[in-house]
Scaffold this motif. Sequence first.
Motif, PDB file in Angstrom:
ATOM      1  N   GLY A  66      37.657  15.710 111.795  1.00  0.00           N
ATOM      2  CA  GLY A  66      38.558  14.573 112.284  1.00  0.00           C
ATOM      3  C   GLY A  66      38.378  13.785 113.497  1.00  0.00           C
ATOM      4  N   GLU A  67      37.306  14.273 114.335  1.00  0.00           N
ATOM      5  CA  GLU A  67      37.151  13.811 115.514  1.00  0.00           C
ATOM      6  C   GLU A  67      35.791  13.233 115.730  1.00  0.00           C
ATOM      7  OE1 GLU A  67      38.776  15.658 119.115  1.00  0.00           O
ATOM      8  OE2 GLU A  67      40.605  15.854 118.126  1.00  0.00           O
ATOM      9  N   VAL A  68      34.697  13.873 114.920  1.00  0.00           N
ATOM     10  CA  VAL A  68      33.370  13.275 114.826  1.00  0.00           C
ATOM     11  C   VAL A  68      32.924  12.565 113.512  1.00  0.00           C
ATOM     12  CG1 VAL A  68      31.090  13.796 114.888  1.00  0.00           C
ATOM     13  CG2 VAL A  68      32.776  15.285 116.433  1.00  0.00           C
ATOM     14  N   VAL A  69      33.263  13.377 112.261  1.00  0.00           N
ATOM     15  CA  VAL A  69      32.891  12.717 111.155  1.00  0.00           C
ATOM     16  C   VAL A  69      33.790  11.600 110.756  1.00  0.00           C
ATOM     17  CG1 VAL A  69      32.548  13.205 108.642  1.00  0.00           C
ATOM     18  CG2 VAL A  69      32.012  15.089 110.116  1.00  0.00           C
ATOM     19  N   ALA A  70      35.081  11.706 110.666  1.00  0.00           N
ATOM     20  CA  ALA A  70      35.854  10.284 110.652  1.00  0.00           C
ATOM     21  C   ALA A  70      35.473   9.223 111.278  1.00  0.00           C
ATOM     22  CB  ALA A  70      37.300  10.934 110.606  1.00  0.00           C
ATOM     23  N   THR A  80      36.082   4.031 104.695  1.00  0.00           N
ATOM     24  CA  THR A  80      36.816   3.810 105.851  1.00  0.00           C
ATOM     25  C   THR A  80      38.292   4.155 105.671  1.00  0.00           C
ATOM     26  OG1 THR A  80      35.314   1.700 106.361  1.00  0.00           O
ATOM     27  CG2 THR A  80      37.536   1.963 107.480  1.00  0.00           C
ATOM     28  N   ARG A  81      39.009   3.768 104.596  1.00  0.00           N
ATOM     29  CA  ARG A  81      40.401   4.094 104.624  1.00  0.00           C
ATOM     30  C   ARG A  81      40.506   5.824 104.369  1.00  0.00           C
ATOM     31  NH1 ARG A  81      43.238  -0.637 102.795  1.00  0.00           N
ATOM     32  NH2 ARG A  81      41.476  -2.268 102.139  1.00  0.00           N
ATOM     33  N   PRO A  82      39.606   6.304 103.450  1.00  0.00           N
ATOM     34  CA  PRO A  82      39.961   7.995 103.656  1.00  0.00           C
ATOM     35  C   PRO A  82      39.718   8.365 105.189  1.00  0.00           C
ATOM     36  CG  PRO A  82      38.803   7.317 101.678  1.00  0.00           C
ATOM     37  CD  PRO A  82      38.906   6.190 102.521  1.00  0.00           C
ATOM     38  N   LEU A  87      41.731  10.849 110.094  1.00  0.00           N
ATOM     39  CA  LEU A  87      41.992  10.798 111.568  1.00  0.00           C
ATOM     40  C   LEU A  87      43.529  10.671 111.972  1.00  0.00           C
ATOM     41  CD1 LEU A  87      41.168  10.406 114.356  1.00  0.00           C
ATOM     42  CD2 LEU A  87      40.762   7.880 114.033  1.00  0.00           C
ATOM     43  N   ALA A  88      44.241  10.028 111.012  1.00  0.00           N
ATOM     44  CA  ALA A  88      45.669  10.002 111.433  1.00  0.00           C
ATOM     45  C   ALA A  88      46.253  11.155 110.941  1.00  0.00           C
ATOM     46  CB  ALA A  88      46.384   9.250 110.532  1.00  0.00           C
ATOM     47  N   PHE A 120      46.060   6.574 118.792  1.00  0.00           N
ATOM     48  CA  PHE A 120      45.108   6.908 117.627  1.00  0.00           C
ATOM     49  C   PHE A 120      45.684   7.107 116.359  1.00  0.00           C
ATOM     50  CE2 PHE A 120      42.489   8.385 121.264  1.00  0.00           C
ATOM     51  CZ  PHE A 120      41.309   7.568 120.960  1.00  0.00           C
ATOM     52  N   PHE A 121      47.082   7.601 116.303  1.00  0.00           N
ATOM     53  CA  PHE A 121      47.486   7.682 114.869  1.00  0.00           C
ATOM     54  C   PHE A 121      47.893   6.277 114.313  1.00  0.00           C
ATOM     55  CE2 PHE A 121      51.589   7.898 112.752  1.00  0.00           C
ATOM     56  CZ  PHE A 121      51.267   8.785 111.731  1.00  0.00           C
TER      57      PHE A 121
END
Length: 144
Positions: A66-70, A80-82, A87-88, A120-121
Amino acid sequence: MAESLLLAVNKRLACDDFGKLLLRLAVGGLMLFHGLHKLFGGVAGISGMLVAKGLPGFIAYGVLIGEVVAPVLIILGVLTRPAALVLALTMIVAWLMVGMGETFALDKVGAWAIESLVYFFIGALAVAFLGAGRYAVAKNPVWK
């Protein structure tokens, strides 16, 4: 006079794809710093919080997705969308883990205590709804 000036300004700034790029760079780029900190510093603190809540500690490694790959995918404009939805979701989990008690609190300078989580959300949701735009590594719309 004022109307023609406003029309000229609006026309000059009508760069939706550039705005999407800036949003992707801000949301993905700033979140990436959080992820790199955990990547290089370890996820022991998160693992400890999970274990304290009765969850297996190994799922702390999910934070790296969630915090590196996304964020990297968001920055590049690939899936981008997924990636933005991941991340959300990561921000929801972060709020549940550390932010619930601060939801109605202010920090020492008067800012909302969870404003970065909310930033960020909401930013991730905006990226999910807007998509990558023209300035993305992925050229095939399926991969944007």
